[in-house]
Design a protein around this motif. Structure first.
Motif, PDB file in Angstrom:
ATOM      1  N   CYS A   1      46.468  41.975  23.214  1.00  0.00           N
ATOM      2  CA  CYS A   1      45.321  41.074  23.134  1.00  0.00           C
ATOM      3  C   CYS A   1      44.943  40.615  24.544  1.00  0.00           C
ATOM      4  O   CYS A   1      45.780  40.570  25.442  1.00  0.00           O
ATOM      5  CB  CYS A   1      45.635  39.886  22.228  1.00  0.00           C
ATOM      6  SG  CYS A   1      46.977  38.845  22.821  1.00  0.00           S
ATOM      7  N   ARG A   2      43.698  40.289  24.715  1.00  0.00           N
ATOM      8  CA  ARG A   2      43.183  39.942  26.051  1.00  0.00           C
ATOM      9  C   ARG A   2      43.825  38.688  26.625  1.00  0.00           C
ATOM     10  O   ARG A   2      43.817  38.481  27.841  1.00  0.00           O
ATOM     11  CB  ARG A   2      41.667  39.795  26.007  1.00  0.00           C
ATOM     12  CG  ARG A   2      41.182  38.686  25.093  1.00  0.00           C
ATOM     13  CD  ARG A   2      39.647  38.712  24.981  1.00  0.00           C
ATOM     14  NE  ARG A   2      39.181  37.845  23.932  1.00  0.00           N
ATOM     15  CZ  ARG A   2      38.796  36.596  24.132  1.00  0.00           C
ATOM     16  NH1 ARG A   2      38.793  36.078  25.345  1.00  0.00           N
ATOM     17  NH2 ARG A   2      38.386  35.855  23.119  1.00  0.00           N
ATOM     18  N   TYR A   3      44.410  37.844  25.788  1.00  0.00           N
ATOM     19  CA  TYR A   3      44.987  36.590  26.255  1.00  0.00           C
ATOM     20  C   TYR A   3      46.209  36.786  27.146  1.00  0.00           C
ATOM     21  O   TYR A   3      46.584  35.878  27.875  1.00  0.00           O
ATOM     22  CB  TYR A   3      45.359  35.685  25.070  1.00  0.00           C
ATOM     23  CG  TYR A   3      44.183  35.442  24.166  1.00  0.00           C
ATOM     24  CD1 TYR A   3      43.099  34.681  24.578  1.00  0.00           C
ATOM     25  CD2 TYR A   3      44.133  36.007  22.896  1.00  0.00           C
ATOM     26  CE1 TYR A   3      42.003  34.475  23.760  1.00  0.00           C
ATOM     27  CE2 TYR A   3      43.049  35.812  22.064  1.00  0.00           C
ATOM     28  CZ  TYR A   3      41.987  35.041  22.500  1.00  0.00           C
ATOM     29  OH  TYR A   3      40.905  34.844  21.692  1.00  0.00           O
ATOM     30  N   ILE A   4      46.843  37.954  27.066  1.00  0.00           N
ATOM     31  CA  ILE A   4      48.008  38.196  27.923  1.00  0.00           C
ATOM     32  C   ILE A   4      47.744  39.295  28.949  1.00  0.00           C
ATOM     33  O   ILE A   4      48.675  39.812  29.564  1.00  0.00           O
ATOM     34  CB  ILE A   4      49.287  38.481  27.101  1.00  0.00           C
ATOM     35  CG1 ILE A   4      49.185  39.789  26.313  1.00  0.00           C
ATOM     36  CG2 ILE A   4      49.616  37.313  26.188  1.00  0.00           C
ATOM     37  CD1 ILE A   4      50.520  40.255  25.749  1.00  0.00           C
ATOM     38  N   ALA A   5      46.474  39.613  29.177  1.00  0.00           N
ATOM     39  CA  ALA A   5      46.117  40.643  30.161  1.00  0.00           C
ATOM     40  C   ALA A   5      46.676  40.301  31.542  1.00  0.00           C
ATOM     41  O   ALA A   5      47.242  41.170  32.219  1.00  0.00           O
ATOM     42  CB  ALA A   5      44.605  40.812  30.228  1.00  0.00           C
ATOM     43  N   ALA A   6      46.552  39.051  31.958  1.00  0.00           N
ATOM     44  CA  ALA A   6      47.059  38.655  33.280  1.00  0.00           C
ATOM     45  C   ALA A   6      48.574  38.781  33.341  1.00  0.00           C
ATOM     46  O   ALA A   6      49.124  39.168  34.383  1.00  0.00           O
ATOM     47  CB  ALA A   6      46.630  37.228  33.616  1.00  0.00           C
ATOM     48  N   ASP A   7      49.265  38.490  32.247  1.00  0.00           N
ATOM     49  CA  ASP A   7      50.722  38.630  32.216  1.00  0.00           C
ATOM     50  C   ASP A   7      51.125  40.095  32.405  1.00  0.00           C
ATOM     51  O   ASP A   7      52.077  40.392  33.125  1.00  0.00           O
ATOM     52  CB  ASP A   7      51.285  38.101  30.895  1.00  0.00           C
ATOM     53  CG  ASP A   7      50.983  36.640  30.685  1.00  0.00           C
ATOM     54  OD1 ASP A   7      51.578  35.808  31.386  1.00  0.00           O
ATOM     55  OD2 ASP A   7      50.133  36.334  29.828  1.00  0.00           O
ATOM     56  N   ILE A   8      50.402  40.997  31.746  1.00  0.00           N
ATOM     57  CA  ILE A   8      50.668  42.437  31.881  1.00  0.00           C
ATOM     58  C   ILE A   8      50.457  42.865  33.330  1.00  0.00           C
ATOM     59  O   ILE A   8      51.312  43.521  33.924  1.00  0.00           O
ATOM     60  CB  ILE A   8      49.755  43.255  30.929  1.00  0.00           C
ATOM     61  CG1 ILE A   8      50.032  42.902  29.451  1.00  0.00           C
ATOM     62  CG2 ILE A   8      49.892  44.753  31.192  1.00  0.00           C
ATOM     63  CD1 ILE A   8      51.405  43.235  28.953  1.00  0.00           C
ATOM     64  N   GLU A   9      49.319  42.482  33.898  1.00  0.00           N
ATOM     65  CA  GLU A   9      48.998  42.851  35.280  1.00  0.00           C
ATOM     66  C   GLU A   9      50.000  42.240  36.261  1.00  0.00           C
ATOM     67  O   GLU A   9      50.469  42.919  37.174  1.00  0.00           O
ATOM     68  CB  GLU A   9      47.570  42.407  35.636  1.00  0.00           C
ATOM     69  CG  GLU A   9      46.494  43.079  34.796  1.00  0.00           C
ATOM     70  CD  GLU A   9      46.140  44.488  35.238  1.00  0.00           C
ATOM     71  OE1 GLU A   9      46.455  44.859  36.381  1.00  0.00           O
ATOM     72  OE2 GLU A   9      45.534  45.214  34.425  1.00  0.00           O
ATOM     73  N   ASN A  10      50.354  40.968  36.089  1.00  0.00           N
ATOM     74  CA  ASN A  10      51.294  40.298  36.992  1.00  0.00           C
ATOM     75  C   ASN A  10      52.699  40.891  36.922  1.00  0.00           C
ATOM     76  O   ASN A  10      53.466  40.789  37.877  1.00  0.00           O
ATOM     77  CB  ASN A  10      51.359  38.801  36.705  1.00  0.00           C
ATOM     78  CG  ASN A  10      50.081  38.089  37.103  1.00  0.00           C
ATOM     79  OD1 ASN A  10      49.324  38.559  37.941  1.00  0.00           O
ATOM     80  ND2 ASN A  10      49.835  36.945  36.478  1.00  0.00           N
ATOM     81  N   ALA A  11      53.026  41.537  35.803  1.00  0.00           N
ATOM     82  CA  ALA A  11      54.336  42.171  35.640  1.00  0.00           C
ATOM     83  C   ALA A  11      54.328  43.625  36.118  1.00  0.00           C
ATOM     84  O   ALA A  11      55.313  44.340  35.948  1.00  0.00           O
ATOM     85  CB  ALA A  11      54.778  42.092  34.181  1.00  0.00           C
ATOM     86  N   GLY A  12      53.208  44.068  36.694  1.00  0.00           N
ATOM     87  CA  GLY A  12      53.142  45.423  37.232  1.00  0.00           C
ATOM     88  C   GLY A  12      52.586  46.464  36.289  1.00  0.00           C
ATOM     89  O   GLY A  12      52.601  47.655  36.585  1.00  0.00           O
ATOM     90  N   GLY A  13      52.079  46.013  35.132  1.00  0.00           N
ATOM     91  CA  GLY A  13      51.467  46.937  34.188  1.00  0.00           C
ATOM     92  C   GLY A  13      49.965  47.021  34.400  1.00  0.00           C
ATOM     93  O   GLY A  13      49.395  46.329  35.250  1.00  0.00           O
ATOM     94  N   HIS A  14      49.320  47.864  33.625  1.00  0.00           N
ATOM     95  CA  HIS A  14      47.867  48.026  33.688  1.00  0.00           C
ATOM     96  C   HIS A  14      47.297  47.702  32.313  1.00  0.00           C
ATOM     97  O   HIS A  14      47.644  48.354  31.323  1.00  0.00           O
ATOM     98  CB  HIS A  14      47.496  49.451  34.112  1.00  0.00           C
ATOM     99  CG  HIS A  14      46.034  49.706  34.130  1.00  0.00           C
ATOM    100  ND1 HIS A  14      45.183  49.074  35.016  1.00  0.00           N
ATOM    101  CD2 HIS A  14      45.263  50.509  33.367  1.00  0.00           C
ATOM    102  CE1 HIS A  14      43.947  49.480  34.790  1.00  0.00           C
ATOM    103  NE2 HIS A  14      43.977  50.355  33.803  1.00  0.00           N
ATOM    104  N   TYR A  15      46.436  46.697  32.238  1.00  0.00           N
ATOM    105  CA  TYR A  15      45.813  46.290  30.982  1.00  0.00           C
ATOM    106  C   TYR A  15      44.509  47.046  30.762  1.00  0.00           C
ATOM    107  O   TYR A  15      43.701  47.179  31.686  1.00  0.00           O
ATOM    108  CB  TYR A  15      45.519  44.784  31.010  1.00  0.00           C
ATOM    109  CG  TYR A  15      44.619  44.340  29.887  1.00  0.00           C
ATOM    110  CD1 TYR A  15      45.125  44.155  28.606  1.00  0.00           C
ATOM    111  CD2 TYR A  15      43.258  44.141  30.096  1.00  0.00           C
ATOM    112  CE1 TYR A  15      44.301  43.767  27.560  1.00  0.00           C
ATOM    113  CE2 TYR A  15      42.420  43.752  29.062  1.00  0.00           C
ATOM    114  CZ  TYR A  15      42.953  43.574  27.793  1.00  0.00           C
ATOM    115  OH  TYR A  15      42.131  43.197  26.760  1.00  0.00           O
ATOM    116  N   VAL A  16      44.319  47.560  29.542  1.00  0.00           N
ATOM    117  CA  VAL A  16      43.047  48.156  29.136  1.00  0.00           C
ATOM    118  C   VAL A  16      42.663  47.571  27.782  1.00  0.00           C
ATOM    119  O   VAL A  16      43.520  47.294  26.941  1.00  0.00           O
ATOM    120  CB  VAL A  16      43.093  49.702  29.065  1.00  0.00           C
ATOM    121  CG1 VAL A  16      43.216  50.300  30.456  1.00  0.00           C
ATOM    122  CG2 VAL A  16      44.224  50.188  28.186  1.00  0.00           C
TER     123      VAL A  16
END
Length: 183
Positions: A132-147
């Motif tokens: 879900c978009r609400y954790i997009a920043a968490d994914i990105e900050n952990a080194g992942g790529h959000y789509v």
């Protein structure tokens, strides 16, 4: 598609699970012949919610999180629900299970907020995910790529990650789980 030999582990806390994100994979995979185990921190009933607000169905867990092992299962499912995942992502047994599944090269499927657990388990770096978009920043900050799409399947880092955003994506999400188990 029959999944007669597949063993699936679904992990949740005992409250705040998004109802359909638990019940659809649980029931659809059982209907396809998979052996599905629902594990929680306690054996008290698991209370689901609809849209994080309204009372949903109550289910009884089959096992304790502390008693299950990745070695006994083929795939891990992490349903969403903001309160559910906010608690499970700090549960040491859940973190260890996720890490064991990844280290053993077994698929992990997470829907909505479910990928939060993978952030805390330090498994998301280098992965592309569609939570879900609400954790997009968490994914990105952990080194992942959000789509932002209904389904993403990522095989990097030696294990398969299946992610979807929300209950509307459950057909694609459950279909990808079935495909991973049939492979």
């Amino acid at each position: 598609m029959t999944l007669n030999n597949a063993k699936v582990l679904i992990i949740v806390t005992n409250w705040g699970i998004e109802e359909t994100e638990l019940t659809r994979p649980l029931r659809d995979l059982k209907a396809a012949g998979a052996q599905v185990t629902l594990a929680a921190p306690t054996l008290e009933p698991c209370e689901t919610v609809q849209h994080d607000r309204y009372e949903g169905e109550t289910l009884t867990p089959d096992a304790l999180l502390s008693d299950v092992q990745a070695a006994d299962y083929d795939l891990l499912v992490v349903p969403g629900g903001t309160c559910n995942v906010d608690r499970i992502r700090v549960n040491k047994d859940a973190i260890t299970l996720a890490q064991e599944f990844a280290h053993e090269g077994k698929p992990i499927a997470a829907i909505c907020h479910g990928a939060w657990l993978l952030v805390n388990a330090e498994l998301i770096a280098g992965k592309t995910a569609s939570p879900c978009r609400y954790i997009a920043a968490d994914i990105e900050n952990a080194g992942g790529h959000y789509v932002d799409r209904e389904l993403t399947v990522d095989d990097t880092n030696g294990w398969k990650l299946i992610t979807s955003r929300k209950p509307d994506d459950l057909d694609a999400f459950v279909g990808a789980i079935k495909n991973a188990l049939a492979a």
